[in-house]
Design an enzyme around this catalytic site. Structure first.
Site, PDB file in Angstrom:
ATOM      1  N   ASN A   1       0.859  -1.184   0.000  1.00 32.68           N
ATOM      2  CA  ASN A   1       0.000   0.000   0.000  1.00 32.68           C
ATOM      3  C   ASN A   1       0.900   1.241   0.000  1.00 32.68           C
ATOM      4  OD1 ASN A   1      -1.407   2.243   1.053  1.00 32.68           O
ATOM      5  ND2 ASN A   1      -3.021   0.908   1.815  1.00 32.68           N
TER       6      ASN A   1
ATOM      7  N   HIS B   1       1.024   6.255   1.735  1.00 29.98           N
ATOM      8  CA  HIS B   1       1.755   7.220   2.549  1.00 29.98           C
ATOM      9  C   HIS B   1       2.918   7.881   1.818  1.00 29.98           C
ATOM     10  CE1 HIS B   1      -1.058   6.633   5.635  1.00 29.98           C
ATOM     11  NE2 HIS B   1      -0.830   5.336   5.662  1.00 29.98           N
TER      12      HIS B   1
ATOM     13  N   HIS C   1      -5.614   3.411  -1.427  1.00 34.24           N
ATOM     14  CA  HIS C   1      -6.892   3.732  -0.792  1.00 34.24           C
ATOM     15  C   HIS C   1      -7.271   5.143  -1.215  1.00 34.24           C
ATOM     16  CE1 HIS C   1      -9.355   3.943   3.249  1.00 34.24           C
ATOM     17  NE2 HIS C   1     -10.074   4.255   2.179  1.00 34.24           N
TER      18      HIS C   1
ATOM     19  N   ARG D   1      -9.450   7.802  -0.561  1.00 33.33           N
ATOM     20  CA  ARG D   1     -10.391   8.189   0.493  1.00 33.33           C
ATOM     21  C   ARG D   1     -11.298   9.305  -0.002  1.00 33.33           C
ATOM     22  NH1 ARG D   1      -8.546   6.226   5.869  1.00 33.33           N
ATOM     23  NH2 ARG D   1     -10.338   7.338   6.665  1.00 33.33           N
TER      24      ARG D   1
ATOM     25  N   ARG E   1      -7.089  12.525   1.185  1.00 34.41           N
ATOM     26  CA  ARG E   1      -5.997  13.029   2.037  1.00 34.41           C
ATOM     27  C   ARG E   1      -4.635  12.503   1.599  1.00 34.41           C
ATOM     28  NH1 ARG E   1      -7.279   9.840   7.615  1.00 34.41           N
ATOM     29  NH2 ARG E   1      -9.290  10.826   7.285  1.00 34.41           N
TER      30      ARG E   1
ATOM     31  N   GLU F   1      -8.685   0.239  -2.608  1.00 35.62           N
ATOM     32  CA  GLU F   1      -9.459   0.250  -1.367  1.00 35.62           C
ATOM     33  C   GLU F   1     -10.367   1.464  -1.393  1.00 35.62           C
ATOM     34  OE1 GLU F   1      -5.970  -1.527   1.574  1.00 35.62           O
ATOM     35  OE2 GLU F   1      -6.800   0.472   1.918  1.00 35.62           O
TER      36      GLU F   1
ATOM     37  N   THR G   1      -7.912   3.333   8.849  1.00 38.27           N
ATOM     38  CA  THR G   1      -9.119   2.504   8.890  1.00 38.27           C
ATOM     39  C   THR G   1      -9.158   1.764  10.218  1.00 38.27           C
ATOM     40  OG1 THR G   1      -8.764   2.235   6.529  1.00 38.27           O
ATOM     41  CG2 THR G   1     -10.444   0.850   7.526  1.00 38.27           C
TER      42      THR G   1
ATOM     43  N   GLU H   1     -10.746  -9.640   3.538  1.00 36.29           N
ATOM     44  CA  GLU H   1      -9.453  -9.236   4.104  1.00 36.29           C
ATOM     45  C   GLU H   1      -9.665  -9.095   5.596  1.00 36.29           C
ATOM     46  OE1 GLU H   1      -6.958  -6.567   2.019  1.00 36.29           O
ATOM     47  OE2 GLU H   1      -5.990  -5.830   3.849  1.00 36.29           O
TER      48      GLU H   1
ATOM     49  N   HIS I   1      -3.220  -4.680   8.008  1.00 37.68           N
ATOM     50  CA  HIS I   1      -3.313  -3.531   8.909  1.00 37.68           C
ATOM     51  C   HIS I   1      -2.346  -3.658  10.088  1.00 37.68           C
ATOM     52  CE1 HIS I   1      -5.417   0.259   9.663  1.00 37.68           C
ATOM     53  NE2 HIS I   1      -4.920   0.082  10.871  1.00 37.68           N
TER      54      HIS I   1
HETATM   55  N1  PXP Z   1      -5.566  -3.411   4.278  1.00 31.25           N
HETATM   56  C1  PXP Z   1      -6.569  -2.513   4.362  1.00 31.25           C
HETATM   57  C2  PXP Z   1      -7.928  -2.941   3.918  1.00 31.25           C
HETATM   58  C3  PXP Z   1      -6.339  -1.200   4.824  1.00 31.25           C
HETATM   59  O1  PXP Z   1      -7.357  -0.331   4.904  1.00 31.25           O
HETATM   60  C4  PXP Z   1      -5.033  -0.833   5.192  1.00 31.25           C
HETATM   61  C5  PXP Z   1      -4.758   0.558   5.661  1.00 31.25           C
HETATM   62  O2  PXP Z   1      -5.105   1.458   4.686  1.00 31.25           O
HETATM   63  C6  PXP Z   1      -4.012  -1.782   5.056  1.00 31.25           C
HETATM   64  C7  PXP Z   1      -4.302  -3.067   4.621  1.00 31.25           C
HETATM   65  C8  PXP Z   1      -2.582  -1.463   5.345  1.00 31.25           C
HETATM   66  O3  PXP Z   1      -2.406  -1.145   6.682  1.00 31.25           O
HETATM   67  P1  PXP Z   1      -1.013  -0.561   7.162  1.00 31.25           P
HETATM   68  O4  PXP Z   1      -0.821   0.736   6.435  1.00 31.25           O
HETATM   69  O5  PXP Z   1      -1.202  -0.399   8.617  1.00 31.25           O
HETATM   70  O6  PXP Z   1       0.028  -1.561   6.784  1.00 31.25           O
END
Ligand code: PXP
Length: 250
Positions: free
Chosen positions: A13, A16, A49, A51, A55, A76, A107, A157, A200
């Site tokens: 992901n 960031h 993601h 949003r 953001r 996402e 999330t 998930e 997550h």
């Molecule tokens: N999976 C989903 C569905 C998420 O919403 C997120 C966070 O956006 C992640 C995985 C990744 O989480 P992390 O950034 O904490 O690794």
């Protein structure tokens, strides 16, 4: 090949990277560059993601990343009509439906599929017709797994955030309790014909027991990898995560 030894996919992901870019405005660091590095480092997918408040990832990032990479893109998004339109016009490989609240930093929990089953079924149907793999982000709760199957998802998930928090706080009994829930939810999901992903809050220290859940075929990891990339570079962070995942499946 046993399920235990099957390749465990790593979706990275890159939200960031956009968070850092947006802190200053302008174009750097570029999420497309990050996506290409993920591809080079052996990542199996790119997760973004989009949003409601944009953001981090913005619409133009989704366009640019999808154009740049050959890896599957996992979008996402919240179950809103705006996001449905975007998914249907962009046709990513996968769509992961997540709960979203404006005031949250990330999330925070899973979807309450049980309480929203009919609406989610209607939301999922056109996405599946457009050939997206539809996933629901849920807590490791057997009633939610069953509701996800009834709502027509192909994938669940599992939200491992509570497990990750107990790991960080060194609350071993609570951590083990969460792991038991994750194992049970993953087994039930597979029994119901669902593919199982998890994500997550995963990092090098806590990924092993999650990677060892035999039914899990994909992990989605973001925040930790992007942070670690500041110190060792993104490719190196991804390679180390892959190594930790492989160790758990030996
Ligand atoms: N999976 C989903 C569905 C998420 O919403 C997120 C966070 O956006 C992640 C995985 C990744 O989480 P992390 O950034 O904490 O690794």
């Amino acid at each position: 090949m046993t399920v235990q030894n099957a390749h465990l996919r790593l979706g990275v992901n890159i939200d960031h990277v956009a968070t850092v870019r947006n802190a200053r405005g302008g174009a750097d660091p570029d999420p497309v560059r990050a996506a290409l590095l993920v591809q080079n480092a052996g990542g199996d997918g790119i997760t973004l993601h989009l949003r409601e408040d944009r953001r981090h990832i913005r619409d133009a990032d989704l366009d640019a990343v999808m154009a740049a990479v050959t890896l599957p893109v996992n979008l996402e998004m919240a179950a809103t009509s705006e996001m449905s339109r975007i998914a249907l016009s962009h046709r990513p490989h996968a769509v992961c439906i997540v709960p979203e609240r404006r005031e949250e930093r990330t999330t925070e929990g899973g979807l309450n599929v049980l309480a929203d089953e009919d609406r989610l079924r209607d939301f999922i149907a056109p996405l599946r017709e457009a050939r997206a793999r539809v996933s629901l982000f849920i807590a490791p709760d057997e009633a939610q797994v069953e509701a996800a199957a009834r709502a027509g998802a192909q994938v669940v998930e599992l939200h491992v955030g509570a497990y990750a928090e107990h790991c960080a706080a060194r609350e071993d009994a609570a951590r083990d309790g969460e792991l038991r829930k994750l194992f049970a939810a993953a087994a039930l999901a597979q029994e119901l014909g669902l593919e199982v992903h998890a994500g997550h809050g995963l990092n090098f220290a806590n990924v092993g027991p999650i990677a060892a859940i035999p039914e899990v075929v994909e992990l989605n990891i973001g925040h930790f990898l992007i942070g670690e990339a500041l110190f060792v570079g993104l490719e190196s962070a991804i390679r180390e995560m892959r190594h930790q995942m492989n160790l758990a499946r030996l």
